[in-house]
Design an enzyme around this catalytic site. Structure first.
Site, PDB file in Angstrom:
ATOM      1  N   GLN A 103       9.721  18.301  39.359  1.00  0.00           N
ATOM      2  CA  GLN A 103      10.713  18.309  40.447  1.00  0.00           C
ATOM      3  C   GLN A 103      12.064  18.719  39.869  1.00  0.00           C
ATOM      4  O   GLN A 103      12.457  18.223  38.806  1.00  0.00           O
ATOM      5  CB  GLN A 103      10.811  16.928  41.108  1.00  0.00           C
ATOM      6  CG  GLN A 103      11.646  16.988  42.392  1.00  0.00           C
ATOM      7  CD  GLN A 103      11.952  15.630  42.986  1.00  0.00           C
ATOM      8  OE1 GLN A 103      12.471  14.766  42.298  1.00  0.00           O
ATOM      9  NE2 GLN A 103      11.653  15.431  44.256  1.00  0.00           N
ATOM     10  N   TYR A 175      20.676  14.080  47.437  1.00  0.00           N
ATOM     11  CA  TYR A 175      21.186  14.838  46.282  1.00  0.00           C
ATOM     12  C   TYR A 175      21.770  16.198  46.722  1.00  0.00           C
ATOM     13  O   TYR A 175      21.836  16.488  47.916  1.00  0.00           O
ATOM     14  CB  TYR A 175      20.092  14.943  45.212  1.00  0.00           C
ATOM     15  CG  TYR A 175      19.753  13.579  44.666  1.00  0.00           C
ATOM     16  CD1 TYR A 175      20.714  12.820  43.997  1.00  0.00           C
ATOM     17  CD2 TYR A 175      18.503  13.001  44.867  1.00  0.00           C
ATOM     18  CE1 TYR A 175      20.442  11.530  43.528  1.00  0.00           C
ATOM     19  CE2 TYR A 175      18.210  11.720  44.405  1.00  0.00           C
ATOM     20  CZ  TYR A 175      19.184  10.991  43.739  1.00  0.00           C
ATOM     21  OH  TYR A 175      18.916   9.723  43.293  1.00  0.00           O
ATOM     22  N   ARG A 227      11.010  19.153  49.066  1.00  0.00           N
ATOM     23  CA  ARG A 227      11.065  17.770  49.558  1.00  0.00           C
ATOM     24  C   ARG A 227      12.279  17.574  50.464  1.00  0.00           C
ATOM     25  O   ARG A 227      13.379  18.001  50.127  1.00  0.00           O
ATOM     26  CB  ARG A 227      11.136  16.806  48.371  1.00  0.00           C
ATOM     27  CG  ARG A 227      10.866  15.367  48.790  1.00  0.00           C
ATOM     28  CD  ARG A 227      10.679  14.431  47.617  1.00  0.00           C
ATOM     29  NE  ARG A 227       9.657  13.435  47.951  1.00  0.00           N
ATOM     30  CZ  ARG A 227       9.671  12.168  47.555  1.00  0.00           C
ATOM     31  NH1 ARG A 227      10.626  11.724  46.780  1.00  0.00           N
ATOM     32  NH2 ARG A 227       8.715  11.346  47.918  1.00  0.00           N
ATOM     33  N   GLY A 318       3.477   5.946  45.382  1.00  0.00           N
ATOM     34  CA  GLY A 318       4.478   5.788  44.335  1.00  0.00           C
ATOM     35  C   GLY A 318       4.364   4.468  43.598  1.00  0.00           C
ATOM     36  O   GLY A 318       3.642   4.353  42.593  1.00  0.00           O
TER      37      GLY A 318
HETATM   38  C1  LIG Z   1      11.265   4.206  39.986  1.00  0.00           C
HETATM   39  C2  LIG Z   1      11.369   5.237  41.057  1.00  0.00           C
HETATM   40  C3  LIG Z   1      11.983   6.446  40.806  1.00  0.00           C
HETATM   41  C4  LIG Z   1      12.047   7.443  41.791  1.00  0.00           C
HETATM   42  N1  LIG Z   1      12.554   8.670  41.470  1.00  0.00           N
HETATM   43  C5  LIG Z   1      12.480   9.691  42.360  1.00  0.00           C
HETATM   44  C6  LIG Z   1      12.814  11.015  41.976  1.00  0.00           C
HETATM   45  O1  LIG Z   1      13.123  11.297  40.821  1.00  0.00           O
HETATM   46  N2  LIG Z   1      12.747  11.982  42.932  1.00  0.00           N
HETATM   47  C7  LIG Z   1      12.368  11.718  44.220  1.00  0.00           C
HETATM   48  O2  LIG Z   1      12.320  12.628  45.042  1.00  0.00           O
HETATM   49  N3  LIG Z   1      11.997  10.465  44.587  1.00  0.00           N
HETATM   50  C8  LIG Z   1      12.018   9.463  43.691  1.00  0.00           C
HETATM   51  N4  LIG Z   1      11.564   8.209  44.040  1.00  0.00           N
HETATM   52  C9  LIG Z   1      10.999   7.998  45.395  1.00  0.00           C
HETATM   53  C10 LIG Z   1       9.462   8.139  45.351  1.00  0.00           C
HETATM   54  O3  LIG Z   1       9.093   9.482  45.091  1.00  0.00           O
HETATM   55  C11 LIG Z   1       8.793   7.700  46.664  1.00  0.00           C
HETATM   56  O4  LIG Z   1       9.244   8.536  47.702  1.00  0.00           O
HETATM   57  C12 LIG Z   1       9.110   6.262  47.018  1.00  0.00           C
HETATM   58  O5  LIG Z   1       8.851   5.406  45.917  1.00  0.00           O
HETATM   59  C13 LIG Z   1       8.307   5.783  48.247  1.00  0.00           C
HETATM   60  O6  LIG Z   1       6.939   5.779  47.965  1.00  0.00           O
HETATM   61  P1  LIG Z   1       6.134   4.402  47.675  1.00  0.00           P
HETATM   62  O7  LIG Z   1       6.429   3.473  48.812  1.00  0.00           O
HETATM   63  O8  LIG Z   1       4.696   4.821  47.617  1.00  0.00           O
HETATM   64  O9  LIG Z   1       6.650   3.891  46.375  1.00  0.00           O
HETATM   65  C14 LIG Z   1      11.516   7.199  43.078  1.00  0.00           C
HETATM   66  C15 LIG Z   1      10.913   5.960  43.340  1.00  0.00           C
HETATM   67  C16 LIG Z   1      10.814   5.008  42.348  1.00  0.00           C
HETATM   68  C17 LIG Z   1      10.094   3.731  42.623  1.00  0.00           C
END
Ligand SMILES: Cc1cc2nc3c(=O)[nH]c(=O)nc-3n(C[C@H](O)[C@H](O)[C@H](O)COP(=O)(O)O)c2cc1C
Length: 379
Positions: A103, A175, A227, A318
């Site tokens: 990404q 962002y 995204r 995630g």
């Molecule tokens: C530790 C952590 C770091 C994340 N870093 C990013 C990132 O770098 N880029 C991004 O688009 N989303 C990031 N997210 C969001 C996740 O991609 C995802 O959309 C979010 O955790 C919701 O999904 P889940 O409920 O299955 O965890 C991050 C989430 C977590 C937990």
């Protein structure tokens, strides 16, 4: 148990690339890189542990230039010097036939001068993020905007040379790309802001530059994803109608998939509490089969993944994959009972979760896209 739709392959029709299943590991910044953004051994171990199961695995977001960094320990793809270690990372992620995506992003106003080592954050306009403690950014000049678009292209070339299977443009989660699209952060009155069409210009220019670098450098089919965050709560802010217009514009580009970032896959419109429509349904209708979509937000169990995958194309998981790296393999082997549904202090070392990553997980438990995170966490 292997009848699950989410375990069935999916092909990106434009390029003929097939994912072995529809489970996606979404980007999760793990804050394990060296200070300058070089991939560490810890990082390679963490990604290796989670490779092999999902159809596609997206890295934590990687900065495309010197102003891009949003977190300490974040990946960088801003220079050719990063390619050797990024190659090792791509190879680790691709084990077992998983497609590895990096990404790419710039934090824009969602960083600070400490993280940027004295430099002022940049954005579309000099408007601070409406959150406590955020600094007022410096608006990018026309030349700097053109250079930033090129930086996304160069990042793509590096991703190709490092052996990734694709890039995902991070147009979500407040962002820089989203900042240009948002009427909150973009108050420009030049070619890059003002009307909805002009607010779309930077995101679309990034997509087109990335695509032209793919056409120039990729010797084998290379995936291009985008995204989005469908809505913003701020006023003014991105509305669902704005997003539907962006989707129509993205249909004219060469993207292979759209990734809808939300805290809950079944989210109803944030800006219109009278509507009970599911945002992902509205988006699916707008895409109208032009490309597949990834949905994400709160999926933990195979039943939840199936309900999602049978309605949409791909399901990203995630947090659950943080504490259950073998989620897909356990489902495939009929070993669902042993799936771990919470994070325990005693498992951290085994899971390759470092203290900085734990801090990051803690930050995200406060909410993603302003939606409270409610999964169990026993740190
Ligand atoms: C530790 C952590 C770091 C994340 N870093 C990013 C990132 O770098 N880029 C991004 O688009 N989303 C990031 N997210 C969001 C996740 O991609 C995802 O959309 C979010 O955790 C919701 O999904 P889940 O409920 O299955 O965890 C991050 C989430 C977590 C937990």
């Amino acid at each position: 148990m292997t009848e699950y739709k989410f375990l069935k392959p999916l092909t990106f029709e434009h390029k003929g690339i097939t994912l072995k299943n529809r489970v996606i590991i979404p980007p999760m910044t793990e804050r394990m890189s060296f200070e300058d953004g070089v991939v560490t051994r810890d990082e390679i171990d963490y990604y290796s542990q989670r490779a092999g199961g999902a159809g596609m695995f997206i890295t934590g977001t990687a900065g495309v230039n010197g102003e891009a960094k949003g977190f300490e320990g974040q990946l960088s793809i801003a220079d050719d010097k990063f390619i050797p270690r990024l190659s090792e990372l791509a190879a680790a992620m691709k084990r077992g036939g998983t497609k590895a995506i990096v990404q790419i992003f710039s934090a824009g106003r969602m960083t600070n001068s400490k993280i940027l080592r004295g430099k002022q954050p940049v954005s579309a306009s000099a408007i601070a993020a409406p959150r406590p403690g955020y600094e007022t950014p410096r608006p990018l000049s026309n030349e700097e905007i053109l250079q930033t678009i090129k930086d996304f292209g160069e990042a793509t070339r590096r991703a190709i040379q490092a052996g990734f299977d694709g890039v995902e443009i991070h147009g979500a989660n407040t962002y820089l790309i989203q900042q240009f699209f948002s009427p909150h952060s973009n108050r420009r009155d030049d070619d890059w802001g003002g009307s909805l069409v002009k607010r779309m210009k930077f995101p679309l220019a990034v997509v087109n530059e990335v695509n032209s670098m793919i056409e120039e450098y990729a010797k084998t089919p290379f995936i291009l994803g985008y995204r989005i965050s469908p809505e913003e709560l701020e006023n003014p802010g991105i509305t669902l109608d704005d997003t539907l217009a962006l989707i129509q514009a993205l249909k004219q580009t060469k993207i292979d998939y759209l990734h809808v970032s939300q805290g809950d896959v079944w989210q109803t419109p944030l800006r219109d509490s009278s509507s009970n429509k599911i945002v992902n349904d509205v988006i699916k209708e707008a895409i109208d089969g032009a490309f597949p979509m990834i949905v994400v937000g709160g999926i933990q169990t195979p039943e939840e993944a199936e309900a999602t995958a049978s309605r949409y194309d791909m399901v990203a998981i995630g947090h659950e994959l943080l504490w259950e790296p073998k989620w897909v393999q356990k489902v495939e082997n009929g070993d669902e009972k042993s799936i771990r549904y919470q994070l325990s202090q005693s498992d951290l070392a085994d899971l390759g979760i470092t203290p900085t990553m734990l801090e990051m997980i803690g930050l995200t438990t406060g909410g993603i896209n302003n939606i409270p995170f409610t999964m169990p966490y026993h740190g």
